[in-house]
Design a protein around this motif. Structure first.
Motif, PDB file in Angstrom:
ATOM      1  N   LEU A 164       1.037  11.044  -5.282  1.00  0.00           N
ATOM      2  CA  LEU A 164       0.687  11.545  -3.954  1.00  0.00           C
ATOM      3  C   LEU A 164      -0.806  11.864  -3.873  1.00  0.00           C
ATOM      4  O   LEU A 164      -1.496  11.479  -2.923  1.00  0.00           O
ATOM      5  N   VAL A 219      -3.612  10.041  -1.529  1.00  0.00           N
ATOM      6  CA  VAL A 219      -4.442  10.760  -0.551  1.00  0.00           C
ATOM      7  C   VAL A 219      -5.916  10.460  -0.780  1.00  0.00           C
ATOM      8  O   VAL A 219      -6.671  10.179   0.163  1.00  0.00           O
ATOM      9  N   PHE A 266      -6.695   6.945   0.313  1.00  0.00           N
ATOM     10  CA  PHE A 266      -6.658   6.899   1.769  1.00  0.00           C
ATOM     11  C   PHE A 266      -7.960   7.453   2.373  1.00  0.00           C
ATOM     12  O   PHE A 266      -8.555   6.868   3.280  1.00  0.00           O
ATOM     13  N   LEU A 267      -8.413   8.575   1.812  1.00  0.00           N
ATOM     14  CA  LEU A 267      -9.642   9.181   2.330  1.00  0.00           C
ATOM     15  C   LEU A 267     -10.847   8.298   2.057  1.00  0.00           C
ATOM     16  O   LEU A 267     -11.729   8.154   2.908  1.00  0.00           O
ATOM     17  N   SER A 326     -10.785   5.473   4.490  1.00  0.00           N
ATOM     18  CA  SER A 326     -11.134   5.960   5.825  1.00  0.00           C
ATOM     19  C   SER A 326     -12.638   6.173   5.938  1.00  0.00           C
ATOM     20  O   SER A 326     -13.280   5.762   6.904  1.00  0.00           O
ATOM     21  N   TRP A 327     -13.209   6.787   4.915  1.00  0.00           N
ATOM     22  CA  TRP A 327     -14.634   7.080   4.954  1.00  0.00           C
ATOM     23  C   TRP A 327     -15.457   5.797   4.950  1.00  0.00           C
ATOM     24  O   TRP A 327     -16.483   5.698   5.618  1.00  0.00           O
ATOM     25  N   SER A 354     -14.794   3.176   6.367  1.00  0.00           N
ATOM     26  CA  SER A 354     -14.759   2.522   7.675  1.00  0.00           C
ATOM     27  C   SER A 354     -15.594   3.269   8.706  1.00  0.00           C
ATOM     28  O   SER A 354     -15.558   2.948   9.888  1.00  0.00           O
ATOM     29  N   CYS A 355     -16.365   4.236   8.270  1.00  0.00           N
ATOM     30  CA  CYS A 355     -17.182   5.034   9.187  1.00  0.00           C
ATOM     31  C   CYS A 355     -18.338   4.191   9.745  1.00  0.00           C
ATOM     32  O   CYS A 355     -19.006   3.475   8.996  1.00  0.00           O
ATOM     33  N   ASP A 356     -18.579   4.284  11.042  1.00  0.00           N
ATOM     34  CA  ASP A 356     -19.703   3.576  11.661  1.00  0.00           C
ATOM     35  C   ASP A 356     -21.020   4.192  11.212  1.00  0.00           C
ATOM     36  O   ASP A 356     -21.193   5.416  11.264  1.00  0.00           O
ATOM     37  N   LYS A 412     -25.576   3.497  10.840  1.00  0.00           N
ATOM     38  CA  LYS A 412     -26.718   2.883  11.514  1.00  0.00           C
ATOM     39  C   LYS A 412     -26.786   1.381  11.233  1.00  0.00           C
ATOM     40  O   LYS A 412     -27.161   0.586  12.095  1.00  0.00           O
ATOM     41  N   PHE A 470     -25.418  -1.225  13.580  1.00  0.00           N
ATOM     42  CA  PHE A 470     -26.047  -1.479  14.885  1.00  0.00           C
ATOM     43  C   PHE A 470     -27.528  -1.810  14.724  1.00  0.00           C
ATOM     44  O   PHE A 470     -28.367  -1.371  15.521  1.00  0.00           O
ATOM     45  N   ASP A 524     -29.400  -3.323  17.670  1.00  0.00           N
ATOM     46  CA  ASP A 524     -29.275  -2.661  18.950  1.00  0.00           C
ATOM     47  C   ASP A 524     -30.574  -1.985  19.388  1.00  0.00           C
ATOM     48  O   ASP A 524     -31.275  -1.378  18.602  1.00  0.00           O
TER      49      ASP A 524
END
Lengths: 379, 437
Positions: free
Chosen positions: B4, B8, B11-12, B15-16, B18-20, B22, B25, B28
């Protein structure tokens, strides 16, 4: 007429009290019979009252007496059935290993009333720190974000893996906001945008919590899918000009712009949080603090100046209106992620489910008995 | 429990990751942008020049609550960020008079010419504005090097307004403009002529501000007039130092049946001393006022020649249809007509679009509550491919200049009226006129 109704209600209440008093006497008598060793009389004595609607406390005591009785008359099925009724009357009942009979303690190890699901609801204030991913100033100026208060409402359910660990799914409505203040625009002007957002969020988390005591701390970590369902902005302007009389200010304030088309609807965040549950009978009140780290840029990369998505004609009035924030107020959004710090208070309603375990937790019982034996004074 | 915990953590981490950030872009607000320049009061866009290193020189006019109108010069990097701003202005003996900058041209040695008109006051006998033009040479850093004050042709002319400056191969320059001093040329002969309002002039100077030629005075008492009551020189192109092409609009009659005194596009060529030679070539419609706004020389990949763009309206001085005339390298007509877009416009500028075989046309569009900047992309036959508007529809927004960048993106200069003030706006969009990568 009113008199008769009152009389009727009083009569019913008095009858009920009388019945309870009688059952209390019967329970006392049954306990006496049990203590006198007349085990086979106990179930028949209690049967009449068990068929009536008794208080949870009475039922707990009665079924506990029956469980012990059935254990002594070597009727394990009756004992288990009665103990299940004990847990239905009081899901948090746990025998005291020091004073209760060891066979009852052992019987208890075959059962649990731990809730499989726990429901909760909460409400509280929040603030939303903004993190700029890409600066997109239209002028030589300085922009700063200011925190503005928001509020959130939420409901959720814990799926309890065991007494300590649970997976939690929630649904939140969140109203959040921030202000973006730009100074030094055209040397002296100030522009400020107040952005208010409405969210529906679906946080999923893993929680670890204490399961003993009046105060039960917990902590969790999780991931959330956040839907931005509404976004409105108001812009204020101070056009400051120096003339012979000093600085003269021409103020301006925009109408409320619905800028949801300039935002990404689907967003993601990670969060950590924790709090304390306070036991209130079989339920809990709690206070919770959570910090959610926004993972996605909220600004729609393709539609943040003009709304190209809904306009094939780049000269239509609607299309031009979609660019007003940039071409009337001189603001183009930075690309940014938005965090959220929230404090909530709420109420927990555990859905207790008394049931027999597939595998008895007898090891812990034996360990406890052994420990007590070792601690007993040697003769 | 360990499984477990590991799940976790994994997973974290996922997730991190996949953070957008600079880096997601990078292009841009570099591949496209919207930038405003200005100070107190209102600032108006006039002209721009993109340097070889991608930096951009922007010429504008500043009108602050205190002081006279001044020349406003901005240099930005290729992303539109301000590197510096400079202000110029003042006229010998008239330091507080208003400046009306008109043109910015790169000399080729890293310096620039700024053409500006100075409002000296009003002629009390005619109530007409009295202008004199100046040319200021500035370095690439915006420092003034020297300047020329025309001085109303040694005070022989009462006023004139210069419209454009063309850098010549010898480092000098040619000026095109008009004057409300009707004595520059004689009145055209006609049975019922309207009053003579404007006369056309062209001038050329060497790099040290010595007059090379004057289209009026070399032909004293009167040069070969286009017969105009109203009109203006718009631009001069140098073929070589002995041959120049002149572009103008005027109401000179072309001699064909049904001709009337209303402006049309006029083109002719001149000798090394500015003397007009050969026939005047006309373009435009006989029933409308066809006012030339801009002329561009077309690059070889687009077939060479010239593209004239102007406004064709039923009344003088009003918005109308966009009218074009395309000519060969020898000024022979290729085609002419209205640009096939609906609306009322005032033409501002044009630019070749080499990357997509066509033209970019910039105009100001009149709307019920104001004006907006209209960018039109056309094919080589000057038929609209797409249009885009910039500016809030109930404010006063005007187009000034347009150019195509080497990567095909488009740079537009205009004046945008924000809620309480007008500012110079530099707009960079993609090949489709969009604020998109």
């Amino acid at each position: 007429m009113r008199f008769y109704v009152l009389f009727f209600l009083v009569a019913i209440g008095a009858g009920s009290l009388r019945a309870q008093d009688e059952c209390e006497l019967i329970l006392t008598r049954a306990a006496d019979e049990f203590n006198a060793g007349h085990f086979y009389d106990t179930p028949s004595l209690l049967k009449g009252c068990l068929d009536k609607n008794q208080s949870a406390e009475w039922r707990q005591r009665a079924y506990l007496l029956l469980s012990e009785t059935y254990l002594l008359v070597d009727d394990p099925v009756g004992a288990e059935s009665s103990y299940l009724k004990v847990l239905q009357a009081n899901p948090e009942y746990v025998p005291d290993e020091k004073i209760d009979p060891i066979d009852l303690v052992y019987l208890s190890s075959k059962f649990t009333a731990t809730p499989i699901f726990t429901l909760f609801a909460k409400v509280g204030p929040n603030v939303s720190p903004v993190h700029v991913v890409s600066h997109r100033e239209t002028t030589t100026s300085e922009g700063k974000y200011k925190l503005m208060p928001g509020v959130q409402l939420g409901v959720g359910a814990d799926w309890n893996y065991d007494d300590n660990i649970s997976a939690t799914l929630e649904a939140h409505y969140v109203f959040s906001g921030y202000k973006y203040r730009v100074t030094g625009v055209f040397e002296k002007d100030v522009i400020e945008m107040y952005d208010r957002q409405s969210w529906i969020k679906f946080p999923l988390s893993v929680k670890y919590q204490a399961n003993q005591g009046k105060y039960r701390p917990y902590g969790y970590v999780g991931y959330s899918v956040d839907l931005l369902i509404g976004d409105r902005a108001t812009i204020t302007l101070e056009d400051n000009n120096l003339d012979e009389g000093g600085i003269q200010t021409k103020p301006g304030e925009s109408p409320v712009y619905k800028i949801q088309p300039k935002r990404n609807t689907f967003n993601r965040s990670m969060f950590v949080g924790g709090g304390v549950k306070y036991k209130l009978g079989l339920q809990y009140a709690f206070i919770d603090v959570r910090y959610a780290l926004g993972l996605t840029n909220l600004v729609d990369v393709d539609n943040n100046i003009f709304n190209y998505e809904n306009s094939s004609d780049k000269t239509s009035p609607d299309f031009q209106t979609s660019g007003e924030i940039a071409l009337r107020w001189g603001l183009v959004d930075n690309f940014f992620r938005m965090d959220n710090l929230s404090v909530s208070v709420g109420y927990v309603y555990p859905l207790y489910k008394p049931r027999k375990l597939k595998k008895a937790r007898s090891k812990s019982v034996f360990r406890s008995i052994k420990k007590q034996s070792n601690e007993a004074p040697q003769e | 429990m360990r499984l477990l915990r590991n799940s976790v953590v994994l997973f974290l981490l996922l997730s991190w990751s996949s953070c957008d950030t600079k880096g997601d872009f990078e292009g841009d607000f570099k591949n496209y942008f919207l930038k405003y320049f200005g100070e107190d009061g209102n600032q108006f866009a006039v002209d721009m020049h993109v340097n070889d290193d991608g930096t951009i020189m922007i010429l504008g006019r500043s009108e602050t609550p205190v002081g006279p109108k001044r020349i406003f010069l901005v240099k930005t990097d290729s992303e539109g960020n301000v590197l510096w701003t400079k202000k110029f202005g003042g006229y010998p003996g008239f330091p507080s008079d208003d400046e009306y900058p008109q043109d910015l041209e790169a000399i080729g040695d890293g310096n620039f010419y700024i053409l500006t008109n100075v409002l000296l006051g009003k002629d009390i006998s005619t109530n007409e504005d009295i202008f004199d033009f100046k040319v200021i040479r500035v370095s690439g850093d915006g420092d003034r090097i020297d300047s020329l004050v025309f001085g109303n042709n040694n005070s022989k002319w009462s006023t004139q307004f210069a419209h454009s400056l063309t850098v010549l191969s010898n480092g000098g320059f040619a000026i095109a403009g008009n004057s409300q001093d009707e004595t520059l040329y004689g009145e055209p002969t006609a049975s019922l002529p309207p009053p003579d309002i404007e006369d056309i002039f062209y001038l050329a100077y060497t790099t040290n501000y010595t007059v090379m030629w004057n289209s009026v005075e070399f032909n004293d008492p009167y040069a070969i007039s286009l017969g105009e009551y109203e009109g203006s020189g718009v631009r001069v192109f140098e073929k070589n130092l002995n041959e120049f092409y002149f572009f103008a609009y005027s109401d000179g009659l072309d001699g064909t049946p049904g001709d009337t005194y209303e402006p049309n596009f006029n083109t002719f060529y001149g000798s090394g001393n500015g003397l007009p030679l050969g026939p005047v070539r006309f373009a435009g419609r006989k029933t409308t006022y066809d006012v030339l706004a801009s002329v561009i020389e077309l690059p070889g990949p687009l077939g060479g020649g010239y593209l004239e763009i102007g406004t064709s309206s039923s009344l003088t001085g009003t918005f109308g249809e966009l009218y074009f005339s395309r000519r060969t390298n020898s000024l022979s007509p290729v085609n002419e007509g209205t640009v096939n877009i609906s609306g009322d416009f005032s033409a501002a500028a044009a630019a070749p679009s080499i990357t997509s075989d066509g033209f970019l046309i910039l105009a100001t569009e009149q709307l019920p509550g104001g004006t907006t900047i209209r960018l039109v992309k056309t094919d080589l036959a000057v038929r609209e491919i797409w249009s885009a508007n910039f500016g809030t529809f109930n404010k006063e927004n005007t187009g000034a200049q347009v150019t195509e960048l080497p990567d095909g993106r488009i740079l537009v200069l205009g004046t945008v009226e924000l809620e309480t003030q007008k500012k110079i706006a530099l707009i960079k969009v993609n090949q489709n006129g969009e604020f998109l990568n």
